[in-house]
Design an enzyme around this catalytic site. Structure first.
Site, PDB file in Angstrom:
ATOM      1  CB  SER A  14      -0.772  -0.112   1.089  1.00  0.00           C
ATOM      2  OG  SER A  14      -1.534   1.361   1.390  1.00  0.00           O
ATOM      3  CG  HIS A  39      -4.046  -1.544  -1.637  1.00  0.00           C
ATOM      4  ND1 HIS A  39      -5.105  -2.257  -1.766  1.00  0.00           N
ATOM      5  CD2 HIS A  39      -4.278  -0.532  -0.707  1.00  0.00           C
ATOM      6  CE1 HIS A  39      -6.119  -1.682  -0.991  1.00  0.00           C
ATOM      7  NE2 HIS A  39      -5.531  -0.825  -0.284  1.00  0.00           N
ATOM      8  CG  ASP A  41      -4.937   2.920   0.716  1.00  0.00           C
ATOM      9  OD1 ASP A  41      -5.952   2.078   0.752  1.00  0.00           O
ATOM     10  OD2 ASP A  41      -4.054   2.379   1.127  1.00  0.00           O
ATOM     11  CG  MET A  43      -8.193   7.617   2.032  1.00  0.00           C
ATOM     12  SD  MET A  43      -7.359   7.870   3.468  1.00  0.00           S
ATOM     13  CE  MET A  43      -6.598   6.380   3.509  1.00  0.00           C
ATOM     14  CG  HIS A  75      -9.156   0.558  -0.435  1.00  0.00           C
ATOM     15  ND1 HIS A  75      -8.649   0.424   0.871  1.00  0.00           N
ATOM     16  CD2 HIS A  75     -10.476   0.464  -0.263  1.00  0.00           C
ATOM     17  CE1 HIS A  75      -9.576   0.355   1.786  1.00  0.00           C
ATOM     18  NE2 HIS A  75     -10.837   0.236   1.094  1.00  0.00           N
ATOM     19  CG  MET A  77     -11.273   3.773   1.704  1.00  0.00           C
ATOM     20  SD  MET A  77      -9.654   3.763   2.552  1.00  0.00           S
ATOM     21  CE  MET A  77      -8.419   3.677   1.260  1.00  0.00           C
ATOM     22  CG  MET A 146     -11.958  -1.727   5.393  1.00  0.00           C
ATOM     23  SD  MET A 146     -10.352  -1.265   4.484  1.00  0.00           S
ATOM     24  CE  MET A 146      -9.160  -0.726   5.777  1.00  0.00           C
ATOM     25  CG  ASP A 185      -6.425  -2.437   3.435  1.00  0.00           C
ATOM     26  OD1 ASP A 185      -5.203  -1.935   3.911  1.00  0.00           O
ATOM     27  OD2 ASP A 185      -7.025  -1.218   2.678  1.00  0.00           O
TER      28      ASP A 185
HETATM   29  C1  DX5 Z   1      -6.456   2.443   5.509  1.00  0.00           C
HETATM   30  C2  DX5 Z   1      -5.808   1.953   4.204  1.00  0.00           C
HETATM   31  C3  DX5 Z   1      -4.872   0.799   4.344  1.00  0.00           C
HETATM   32  C4  DX5 Z   1      -3.324   1.321   4.709  1.00  0.00           C
HETATM   33  C5  DX5 Z   1      -3.101   0.132   5.236  1.00  0.00           C
HETATM   34  O1  DX5 Z   1      -7.420   3.124   5.516  1.00  0.00           O
HETATM   35  O2  DX5 Z   1      -6.845   1.398   3.296  1.00  0.00           O
HETATM   36  O3  DX5 Z   1      -4.551   0.300   2.836  1.00  0.00           O
HETATM   37  O4  DX5 Z   1      -2.604   1.941   4.017  1.00  0.00           O
HETATM   38  O5  DX5 Z   1      -1.776   0.535   5.906  1.00  0.00           O
HETATM   39  P1  DX5 Z   1      -1.321  -0.344   7.265  1.00  0.00           P
HETATM   40  O6  DX5 Z   1      -0.722  -1.589   6.419  1.00  0.00           O
HETATM   41  O7  DX5 Z   1      -0.016   0.405   7.488  1.00  0.00           O
HETATM   42  O8  DX5 Z   1      -2.201  -0.475   8.407  1.00  0.00           O
HETATM   43 ZN    ZN Z   2      -6.435   0.465   1.542  1.00  0.00          ZN
END
Ligand code: DX5
Ligand code: ZN
Length: 232
Positions: A14, A39, A41, A43, A75, A77, A146, A185
Site C-alpha cells: 500500500s 494498492h 488508497d 480518500m 481502494h 474510500m 478492513m 487491509d
Molecule cells: C487504510 C488503508 C490501508 C492502509 C494500510 O485506510 O486502506 O490500505 O494503507 O496501512 P497499514 O498496512 O500500515 O495498516
Molecule cells: Zn487500502
C-alpha cells in the site's frame, strides 16, 4: 511460496505508507522484490476523515506497473465512486474496490467496474457484517475485509478479522465461489499474516509493514513472504 490449497498469498504494497518524494523508486523496489499488485488508497475527506491521492498518481505509476505486468488496484474510500471509475480506468487502474457502505446501487457499480475491464472488488468496514455481501458475491472478484477503520495507515489490527476471514472462506467454499480473493487491509504484518493466510486470505495489503524505517522494502517483502511460506 505461501499457499492456501493451491493458491499463493499475494502481498499488495500500500503506497500510502511510501516516501512520496521517492514514490517511483519505492514502488519499483517492491516490484523487483516480487510484488505484482500495487494498492492505491484513494480518500476523499467525506467517506473517511483523510484526503490522499487520485488518478494522477495512478497514471504516474502506470509505466512501472506495466513493465512488471502488475495490477494497480485502487481502494476507493470515497462517496459515490461511480463518478470516478472511468477516470481511474483511463489512468491505468485494472482493479477497483468500492466500499459497500458508500454504494446504494452496488450491483450497478460492480457492473460498471467490470464493463471497464477491471477486477471488481467490494470492501467492508470492520463493523459491517458479512451477510451484507451475500447477494453481490457471485458478481465480484475480490472481497476486501478492513481490519482497521479506514482512513489512515499504521493502525492496529482488529483481531476479530481473522475469524471473519475464516467465516467468509467457508461461505465461498460452500457456494462454489472459492475463486474469489479475500483481501485483508489494515495492520497486516509479520505477526499476523500467516494466521490470516491459514484462515483463507489470499491478498495481504501491507503499508507500514513494507514501507518503514526498520528494513528496506525488499527485506520487508521477504519477511512477509517467508511468514506466509510457513503456512501448510
Ligand atoms: C487504510 C488503508 C490501508 C492502509 C494500510 O485506510 O486502506 O490500505 O494503507 O496501512 P497499514 O498496512 O500500515 O495498516
Ligand atoms: Zn487500502
Amino acid at each position: 511460496m505461501g499457499v492456501r490449497g493451491e493458491r499463493a498469498v499475494q502481498i499488495a504494497p500500500s503506497i500510502l505508507a511510501a516516501d512520496f518524494s521517492r514514490l517511483g523508486e519505492q514502488v519499483a523496489e517492491s516490484l523487483r522484490a516480487g510484488a505484482r499488485r500495487i494498492h492505491i488508497d484513494v480518500m476523499d475527506g467525506h467517506f473517511v476523515p483523510n484526503i490522499t491521492m487520485g488518478p494522477l498518481v495512478v497514471e504516474a505509476l502506470r509505466p512501472l506497473a506495466q513493465r512488471f505486468d502488475a495490477i494497480m488496484e485502487v481502494h476507493l474510500m470515497i462517496e459515490a465512486p461511480d463518478r470516478f471509475l472511468a477516470e481511474f480506468s483511463r489512468a491505468g487502474a485494472n482493479a477497483m474496490t468500492v466500499h459497500l457502505e458508500a454504494c446504494p446501487h452496488l450491483h450497478r457499480t460492480v457492473h460498471n467496474i467490470r464493463a471497464l475491464n477491471a477486477q471488481p472488488g467490494v470492501a467492508l468496514n470492520p463493523a459491517t457484517p458479512l451477510v451484507m455481501l451475500d447477494d453481490i458475491l457471485p458478481e465480484i472478484d475480490v472481497a476486501l475485509l478492513m481490519s482497521v477503520d479506514p482512513g489512515f495507515g499504521g493502525q492496529q489490527f482488529i483481531v476479530a478479522t481473522t475469524e471473519k476471514v475464516a467465516r467468509l472462506r467457508a461461505i465461498l467454499r460452500a457456494r462454489g465461489l472459492d475463486r474469489i480473493e479475500i483481501e485483508v487491509d489494515g495492520g497486516v504484518g509479520e505477526g499476523n499474516i500467516a494466521e490470516l493466510a491459514r484462515a483463507g486470505m489470499t491478498i495481504a495489503v501491507a503499508g507500514t509493514s513494507v514501507f518503514n524505517q526498520r528494513r528496506s522494502v525488499t527485506e520487508s517483502i521477504r519477511v512477509l513472504q517467508t511468514a506466509c511460506a510457513a503456512v501448510a
